[in-house]
Write a protein that holds these residues in place. Structure first.
Motif, PDB file in Angstrom:
ATOM      1  N   GLY A 180      30.832  31.340  55.568  1.00 56.85           N
ATOM      2  CA  GLY A 180      30.635  31.349  54.130  1.00 56.85           C
ATOM      3  C   GLY A 180      29.434  32.145  53.679  1.00 56.85           C
ATOM      4  O   GLY A 180      28.871  31.895  52.610  1.00 56.85           O
ATOM      5  N   CYS A 181      29.042  33.134  54.479  1.00 59.30           N
ATOM      6  CA  CYS A 181      27.888  33.979  54.154  1.00 59.30           C
ATOM      7  C   CYS A 181      28.384  35.281  53.534  1.00 59.30           C
ATOM      8  O   CYS A 181      29.142  36.013  54.173  1.00 59.30           O
TER       9      CYS A 181
ATOM     10  N   LEU B 192      33.206  35.868  46.725  1.00 62.07           N
ATOM     11  CA  LEU B 192      33.463  36.691  47.913  1.00 62.07           C
ATOM     12  C   LEU B 192      33.570  35.827  49.157  1.00 62.07           C
ATOM     13  O   LEU B 192      34.462  36.023  49.991  1.00 62.07           O
ATOM     14  N   ALA B 193      32.660  34.857  49.281  1.00 64.40           N
ATOM     15  CA  ALA B 193      32.642  34.006  50.475  1.00 64.40           C
ATOM     16  C   ALA B 193      33.919  33.185  50.590  1.00 64.40           C
ATOM     17  O   ALA B 193      34.479  33.028  51.683  1.00 64.40           O
ATOM     18  N   ASN B 194      34.409  32.654  49.476  1.00 66.20           N
ATOM     19  CA  ASN B 194      35.626  31.848  49.515  1.00 66.20           C
ATOM     20  C   ASN B 194      36.845  32.695  49.883  1.00 66.20           C
ATOM     21  O   ASN B 194      37.686  32.279  50.691  1.00 66.20           O
TER      22      ASN B 194
ATOM     23  N   GLU C  56      39.206  32.506  53.489  1.00 68.40           N
ATOM     24  CA  GLU C  56      40.670  32.457  53.534  1.00 68.40           C
ATOM     25  C   GLU C  56      41.225  33.584  54.398  1.00 68.40           C
ATOM     26  O   GLU C  56      42.176  33.388  55.164  1.00 68.40           O
ATOM     27  N   LEU C  57      40.618  34.769  54.303  1.00 70.36           N
ATOM     28  CA  LEU C  57      41.072  35.909  55.096  1.00 70.36           C
ATOM     29  C   LEU C  57      40.865  35.675  56.580  1.00 70.36           C
ATOM     30  O   LEU C  57      41.761  35.934  57.402  1.00 70.36           O
TER      31      LEU C  57
ATOM     32  N   GLY D 167      34.902  44.092  46.787  1.00 66.28           N
ATOM     33  CA  GLY D 167      34.955  43.319  45.554  1.00 66.28           C
ATOM     34  C   GLY D 167      35.799  42.071  45.640  1.00 66.28           C
ATOM     35  O   GLY D 167      35.753  41.229  44.731  1.00 66.28           O
ATOM     36  N   GLU D 168      36.576  41.934  46.717  1.00 68.52           N
ATOM     37  CA  GLU D 168      37.391  40.732  46.902  1.00 68.52           C
ATOM     38  C   GLU D 168      36.858  39.855  48.031  1.00 68.52           C
ATOM     39  O   GLU D 168      36.745  38.633  47.890  1.00 68.52           O
TER      40      GLU D 168
END
Length: 417
Positions: A334-335, A381-383, A387-388, A352-353
């Motif tokens: 989450g960084c 961005l972290a969230n 997910e990615l 940007g995503e």
């Protein structure tokens, strides 16, 4: 009936505990292949580890090749340039007595599958080919490409000539390895295209992404993991991870020390630069002694307290190959990340995503400043990045790709639903 696969990994260095990109990828592959049957590991290095077993590994043999080389071998290594398929980095991992020990392990363990982790283990290929087994060449980088990137601006003629000879030998080694293996694994579609571009004859190639055990970083993502001692004020801590003596990482770290961090320090006097990884260079250590805001850790047992201390990871890589596990670790923790295009190469992340992609020094500085001014952007961005990494780069996601790749070599393997 379930078909068990006996897999032997041949590794340069000890794969556990994982302390860098190479060992993280190797440990990923070992853990996934454990699901299909017993695992053996034959590791070589120029030192002897303190640990005597690897978690879950049925058979482990480690050889300190430096202590086994004869004087004749040492002379041969100095004359590497006389043989087209010898290279100093491959010689580093080889000794004739180690090859004999490998042959004995192959006879004893009788693997169905042997996985070579990195091109530098090429000198052991002929030993393995004497046994009845499938061979996977896991090419962590297209090394000839990385070598060209690292040595294309050498100033003096003598060094240029030596680098050119080494590159020609590396081309020969990587080409022969890629053609003789039963299958070649690469880290990304970019590397898959690159290896086919470089070499005319390549065994069937499979993209096996670098992945991580996402659950290992849950305590950082949930903010339960405490920051490293002395770094509890995490608002303006910049993190860079990696083996700091590895040339692409060295270049990036020096860019941070001398250009990026000084600009950020003017904007945020309380900011700190955390260079976390083994084998820091002397110039990094001198910079840390000169500037209290620069912290150079050297080798550490656990990276998570430093991920917990970071408010941003900056990856200003200008060269290299494969995919950057440091970015995946940041995503899982989450960084928020600011990276060059080269740094995020091979990862399905969008500007940007999932992170900010910036290529010039001033752009990188502004990207960090943007995150520090707007915490909601960092959270967004972290969230998305979390997910990615779960969907594409977790061990669970990579497991299916490895299963399909191995099934092509060993059709008897029963695929999971």
């Amino acid at each position: 009936m379930t078909f068990l696969i006996r897999t032997l990994f041949i590794t340069k260095e000890v794969p556990y505990p994982p302390i860098g990109g190479v060992s993280l990828r190797t440990w990923q592959n070992i853990n996934i292949m454990m699901k299909f049957g017993p695992i053996g590991v034959f590791s070589v290095s120029n030192w002897s580890p303190q640990n005597t077993s690897l978690p879950g590994v049925a058979l482990w043999k480690h050889t300190n090749v430096a202590s086994q080389r004869s004087n004749w071998e040492k002379l041969e290594n100095r004359l590497w340039w006389l043989q087209s398929r010898r290279h100093p980095d491959a010689n580093w991992a080889y000794a004739k007595t180690a090859a004999e020990e490998l042959d004995a392990i192959l006879t004893k363990f009788q693997p169905n599958l042997v996985i070579f982790e990195e091109v530098w283990l090429y000198p052991y290929l002929n030993v393995v080919k004497r046994h009845q087994c499938q061979i996977i060449f896991d090419n962590h980088n297209v090394e000839a490409s990385v070598w060209q990137q690292r040595h294309n601006s050498i100033p003096d003629f003598k060094s240029q000539l030596q680098a050119k000879i080494q590159l020609n030998h590396l081309f020969s080694i990587e080409s022969d390895f890629a053609s003789q293996a039963s299958q070649v694994w690469v880290c990304s579609e970019d590397d898959s295209s690159l290896i086919k571009q470089y070499y005319k004859q390549v065994a069937p190639t499979q993209v096996i992404p670098n992945g991580i055990n996402v659950a290992h970083y849950n305590s950082v993502y949930s903010r339960e993991c405490l920051p490293a001692t002395g770094l509890e004020n995490t608002r303006h801590n910049i993190l860079f991870l990696g083996q700091l003596s590895y040339s692409p990482n060295t270049v990036a770290a020096e860019l941070l020390i001398y250009q990026i961090y000084p600009r950020l320090r003017k904007l945020y006097p309380d900011s700190r630069l955390l260079l976390v990884g083994r084998n820091p260079t002397s110039s990094m250590q001198v910079a840390a002694q000169r500037e209290s805001g620069i912290i150079v850790t050297g080798s550490i047992p656990d990276v998570r307290p430093y991920l917990a201390a970071a408010s941003v990871m900056v990856v200003p890589l200008l060269q290299g190959g494969g995919t950057r596990l440091k970015i995946l670790e940041a995503f899982a923790a989450g960084c928020p990340v600011v990276s060059t295009t080269k740094g995020v190469e091979g990862i399905k992340a969008r500007d940007g995503e999932h992170l900010l992609i910036r290529n010039e020094v001033e752009e990188l500085v502004e990207g960090v400043n943007q995150l520090w001014l707007d915490s909601s952007l960092g959270n967004k961005l972290a969230n998305s990045a979390y997910e990615l990494v779960q969907a594409e780069y977790s061990w669970e996601a990579v497991n299916r790709k490895i299963e399909l790749a191995v099934h092509q070599l060993i059709p008897e393997l029963a695929l999971s639903e």
